[in-house]
Design a protein around this motif. Structure first.
Motif, PDB file in Angstrom:
ATOM      1  N   ALA A   1       0.807  -1.230   0.000  1.00  0.00           N
ATOM      2  CA  ALA A   1       0.000   0.000   0.000  1.00  0.00           C
ATOM      3  C   ALA A   1       0.841   1.281   0.000  1.00  0.00           C
ATOM      4  O   ALA A   1       0.559   2.205  -0.769  1.00  0.00           O
ATOM      5  CB  ALA A   1      -0.978  -0.023   1.169  1.00  0.00           C
ATOM      6  N   PRO A   2       1.901   1.366   0.841  1.00  0.00           N
ATOM      7  CA  PRO A   2       2.658   2.628   0.867  1.00  0.00           C
ATOM      8  C   PRO A   2       3.354   2.935  -0.469  1.00  0.00           C
ATOM      9  O   PRO A   2       3.711   4.090  -0.717  1.00  0.00           O
ATOM     10  CB  PRO A   2       3.713   2.385   1.966  1.00  0.00           C
ATOM     11  N   SER A   3       3.550   1.933  -1.314  1.00  0.00           N
ATOM     12  CA  SER A   3       4.246   2.160  -2.590  1.00  0.00           C
ATOM     13  C   SER A   3       3.300   2.606  -3.701  1.00  0.00           C
ATOM     14  O   SER A   3       3.746   3.035  -4.768  1.00  0.00           O
ATOM     15  CB  SER A   3       4.954   0.875  -3.048  1.00  0.00           C
ATOM     16  N   LEU A   4       1.999   2.490  -3.462  1.00  0.00           N
ATOM     17  CA  LEU A   4       1.042   2.861  -4.514  1.00  0.00           C
ATOM     18  C   LEU A   4       0.977   4.376  -4.697  1.00  0.00           C
ATOM     19  O   LEU A   4       1.053   5.132  -3.734  1.00  0.00           O
ATOM     20  CB  LEU A   4      -0.358   2.348  -4.155  1.00  0.00           C
ATOM     21  N   ALA A   5       0.790   4.792  -5.945  1.00  0.00           N
ATOM     22  CA  ALA A   5       0.617   6.216  -6.233  1.00  0.00           C
ATOM     23  C   ALA A   5      -0.864   6.572  -6.324  1.00  0.00           C
ATOM     24  O   ALA A   5      -1.217   7.751  -6.350  1.00  0.00           O
ATOM     25  CB  ALA A   5       1.320   6.565  -7.544  1.00  0.00           C
ATOM     26  N   THR A   6      -1.717   5.557  -6.387  1.00  0.00           N
ATOM     27  CA  THR A   6      -3.158   5.768  -6.533  1.00  0.00           C
ATOM     28  C   THR A   6      -3.861   4.512  -5.988  1.00  0.00           C
ATOM     29  O   THR A   6      -3.302   3.410  -6.108  1.00  0.00           O
ATOM     30  CB  THR A   6      -3.508   5.999  -8.027  1.00  0.00           C
TER      31      THR A   6
END
Ligand SMILES: CC(C)(COP(=O)(O)OP(=O)(O)OC[C@H]1O[C@@H](n2cnc3c(N)ncnc32)[C@H](O)[C@@H]1OP(=O)(O)O)[C@@H](O)C(=O)NCCC(=O)NCCS
Length: 174
Positions: free
Chosen positions: A157-162
């Motif tokens: 989750a923390p790596s997602l941009a959207t």
């Protein structure tokens, strides 16, 4: 076009080319989904997949033109992923033949079902993902699971941009 499973003894140079192709293709097809580096895989990871006999490659005129990872999830289920076709050779049937190869190999190994995973942005339409969703439907795949990626894979989750949904598609191989 020739499609073959890479042998565990595959040359390092070939593994590097397959890694480069997958990362090049995913940089475009996952654009806007991830923060920072978008590398889908690494030479080390790919070397492990090749050693496990999981990587099939397509050659056209002796050049690497596509690849796919084929796994066995359990006795009855095969999975393909990391499907990539050379952007300079799109629309020639390389992707379709790689999927066919993965399905044939899984069927021959005794699998009755095939699975694949798809990541899609929730709030907007990504052209590559839209194309894949429609194409997988034409190939007979149906959505059997849809969830917030952050719920299924909290560490990503923390790596997602959207915000993204994580979909599983399945197809009966019978
Ligand atoms: C998905 C991918 C491998 C398809 O490769 P490809 O070799 O271009 O695909 P094919 O030539 O086999 O065509 C696949 C389908 O797309 C259609 N298609 C191909 N090019 C098209 C175009 N320009 N416009 C519309 N449809 C097109 C074909 O008609 C075919 O549909 P059909 O099987 O119903 O006839 C390729 O687009 C790719 O590498 N995408 C990025 C990586 C990716 O998203 N991988 C999947 C992760 S789960």
């Amino acid at each position: 076009m020739e499609i073959e499973l890479l042998p565990p003894s595959a040359e390092a140079a070939v593994i590097e080319r397959v890694t480069g192709l997958v990362n090049q293709v995913y940089a475009e097809s996952e654009k806007g989904l991830w923060q920072g580096s978008t590398d889908r895989t690494s030479v080390d990871e790919m070397t492990g997949f090749v050693a496990a006999g999981e990587i099939a490659v397509a050659f056209v005129g002796g050049d690497l033109a596509g690849s796919v990872r084929i796994q066995r999830l359990d006795d009855a289920t095969g999975e393909f992923g990391m499907l990539a076709a050379d952007p300079a050779r799109r629309g020639l049937g390389i992707g379709r033949e790689l999927v066919r190869f993965a399905e044939r190999a899984s069927r021959a190994a005794g699998c009755r079902e095939m699975q694949l995973e798809l990541l899609v942005p929730r709030a907007w339409t990504h052209p590559s993902k839209q194309f894949l969703a429609e194409w997988y439907g034409r190939l007979g795949y149906r959505v059997t699971h849809r969830a917030d990626l952050a719920e299924d894979y909290p560490h990503l989750a923390p790596s997602l941009a959207t915000p993204c949904d994580f979909l599983i598609y399945r197809k009966d191989l019978g």
